[in-house]
Scaffold this motif. Structure first.
Motif, short mmCIF file in Angstrom:
data_model
loop_
_atom_site.label_atom_id
_atom_site.label_comp_id
_atom_site.label_asym_id
_atom_site.label_seq_id
_atom_site.Cartn_x
_atom_site.Cartn_y
_atom_site.Cartn_z
N PRO A 81 2.10 2.06 -6.21
CA PRO A 81 1.78 0.73 -5.65
C PRO A 81 2.68 0.38 -4.47
O PRO A 81 3.72 1.00 -4.23
N ARG A 82 2.25 -0.64 -3.75
CA ARG A 82 3.05 -1.26 -2.70
C ARG A 82 3.09 -2.76 -2.98
O ARG A 82 2.07 -3.36 -3.33
N MET A 83 4.25 -3.36 -2.80
CA MET A 83 4.43 -4.77 -3.11
C MET A 83 4.98 -5.49 -1.88
O MET A 83 5.86 -4.97 -1.19
N ARG A 84 4.43 -6.67 -1.65
CA ARG A 84 4.95 -7.53 -0.58
C ARG A 84 4.81 -8.98 -1.03
O ARG A 84 3.90 -9.34 -1.78
N GLN A 85 5.72 -9.79 -0.56
CA GLN A 85 5.76 -11.20 -0.95
C GLN A 85 5.20 -12.06 0.17
O GLN A 85 5.59 -11.92 1.33
N VAL B 106 0.21 -6.98 -4.86
CA VAL B 106 0.35 -5.56 -5.19
C VAL B 106 -0.91 -4.84 -4.72
O VAL B 106 -2.03 -5.27 -5.02
N SER B 107 -0.72 -3.77 -3.98
CA SER B 107 -1.83 -2.93 -3.54
C SER B 107 -1.53 -1.49 -3.92
O SER B 107 -0.38 -1.04 -3.84
N TRP B 108 -2.56 -0.78 -4.33
CA TRP B 108 -2.41 0.59 -4.79
C TRP B 108 -3.00 1.55 -3.77
O TRP B 108 -3.97 1.23 -3.08
N GLY B 109 -2.38 2.72 -3.69
CA GLY B 109 -2.90 3.74 -2.79
C GLY B 109 -4.23 4.25 -3.27
O GLY B 109 -4.35 4.75 -4.38
N MET B 110 -5.23 4.12 -2.44
CA MET B 110 -6.56 4.54 -2.80
C MET B 110 -6.77 6.00 -2.41
O MET B 110 -6.27 6.46 -1.39
#
Length: 331
Positions: free
Chosen positions: A277-281, A290-294
């Motif tokens: 995942p990647r997280m940003r505030q 939260v976004s996941w690598g597709m």
């Protein structure tokens, strides 16, 4: 009384083998992580290391067995066995093993000064523990993703949202012990299955390897020295084991080696990316996203037909309207 012959330093051979196999790994992040992991492991276990492991305590035997097991995994990964190679990638990118705990430590122990070598995460539920907003967002996102894309995250323990124990049938009372047991099980599942984000630079490298924008080259292996072969048929190996057997498939029971190419590595990188995942505030609301690598899937290509030619040609021109048979081409 004659002195004892010098003992063979087992650890030195295993240590050199681990560093050598780590330098041959086909992934840049895996090469760096495995080399650092081997060095750090030997430094932390140095007080327990002796010249001859068989004369040490019982714990010495398990430490050496772990080192030889890791050497076997790295060797088979460099030979092209897919399962060991995938496991090495998962360990290196923090989807399994010690690094997953190290990456998840800031989510469980905020403002921690350093990461210890052992007991990285609290193995028991701390008193009055509540997940921080970043961890709560990651838990909810991973629970939703594991429900929709379970096939891409095989082997990862299931993570669910915070449980709410049901009350009894009389007055809806829930005992404190029942709540604590449910929270303890939930906390254990989070520690065992949480997939923390990796540094942004490593994610960009992984994404570039999957898409093909990151340059990749397989490390060259060092040539082995030629062994001294004797033509004598009555050597020690022949007398002990008998004549050599022919070609069998016994070594391919648990898989077979492959020639490591980018085509072989791309599905493995793609699988690691799908569980990263990647997280940003958000700066305005303060909430974590939260976004996941597709997985990278190439779009299907369809042939285009000239519109004028399509209007002039009918689909049933080659069929006889009387009997429905195919007409033979003339000329």
């Amino acid at each position: 009384m004659s002195p004892k012959p010098p003992q063979i330093p087992h650890w030195r051979h295993v240590y050199r083998g681990l560093l050598r196999e780590s330098s041959y790994l086909p992934d840049p992040v895996a090469r760096q992580y495995m080399s650092n992991y081997v060095r750090q492991s030997y430094r932390d276990y140095r007080p327990r290391v002796q010249t001859n492991s068989y004369t040490g305590p019982n714990g010495q035997f398990y430490v050496e067995r772990r080192a030889r097991k890791l050497l076997s995994i790295l060797s088979r990964a460099n030979e092209g066995y897919l399962k060991p190679l995938e496991r090495v990638l998962m360990l290196s990118y923090g989807r399994l093993g010690r690094r997953r705990h190290a990456l998840a430590r800031p989510l469980f122990v905020p403002n921690s000064p350093e990461v210890p070598f052992r007991m990285i995460l609290p193995y028991k539920l701390p008193r009055n523990w509540e997940p921080i907003p970043a961890l709560s967002a990651l838990i909810d996102s991973q629970a939703i993703r594991m429900g929709s894309r379970r096939d891409e995250m095989v082997g990862t323990p299931i993570i669910r949202k915070k449980p709410e124990p049901k009350g009894n049938i009389w007055n809806g009372y829930v005992s404190h012990r029942k709540v604590q047991i449910a929270l303890r099980k939930w906390y254990d599942s989070i520690v065992k299955g949480i997939l923390p984000p990796i540094p942004d630079q490593e994610w960009q490298t992984l994404y570039g390897l999957v898409t093909g924008t990151e340059p990749w080259e397989l490390p060259k292996r060092r040539k082995r020295l030629a062994e001294n072969t004797t033509n004598n048929a009555l050597d020690a190996e022949f007398l002990v084991f008998g004549p050599e057997k022919g070609h069998t498939f016994g070594s391919y029971v648990r898989g077979r080696p492959h020639t490591i190419t980018r085509k072989i590595m791309t599905p493995l990188w793609n699988r690691v990316l799908a569980s990263t995942p990647r997280m940003r505030q958000d700066t305005e609301t303060g909430k974590w996203k939260v976004s996941w690598g597709m997985p990278i899937v190439k779009a299907p290509s369809f042939r285009k037909m000239d519109s004028e030619l399509a209007a002039a040609v009918s689909f049933f021109d080659c069929i006889d309207p009387k009997n429905g048979n195919m007409l033979q081409p003339q000329g």
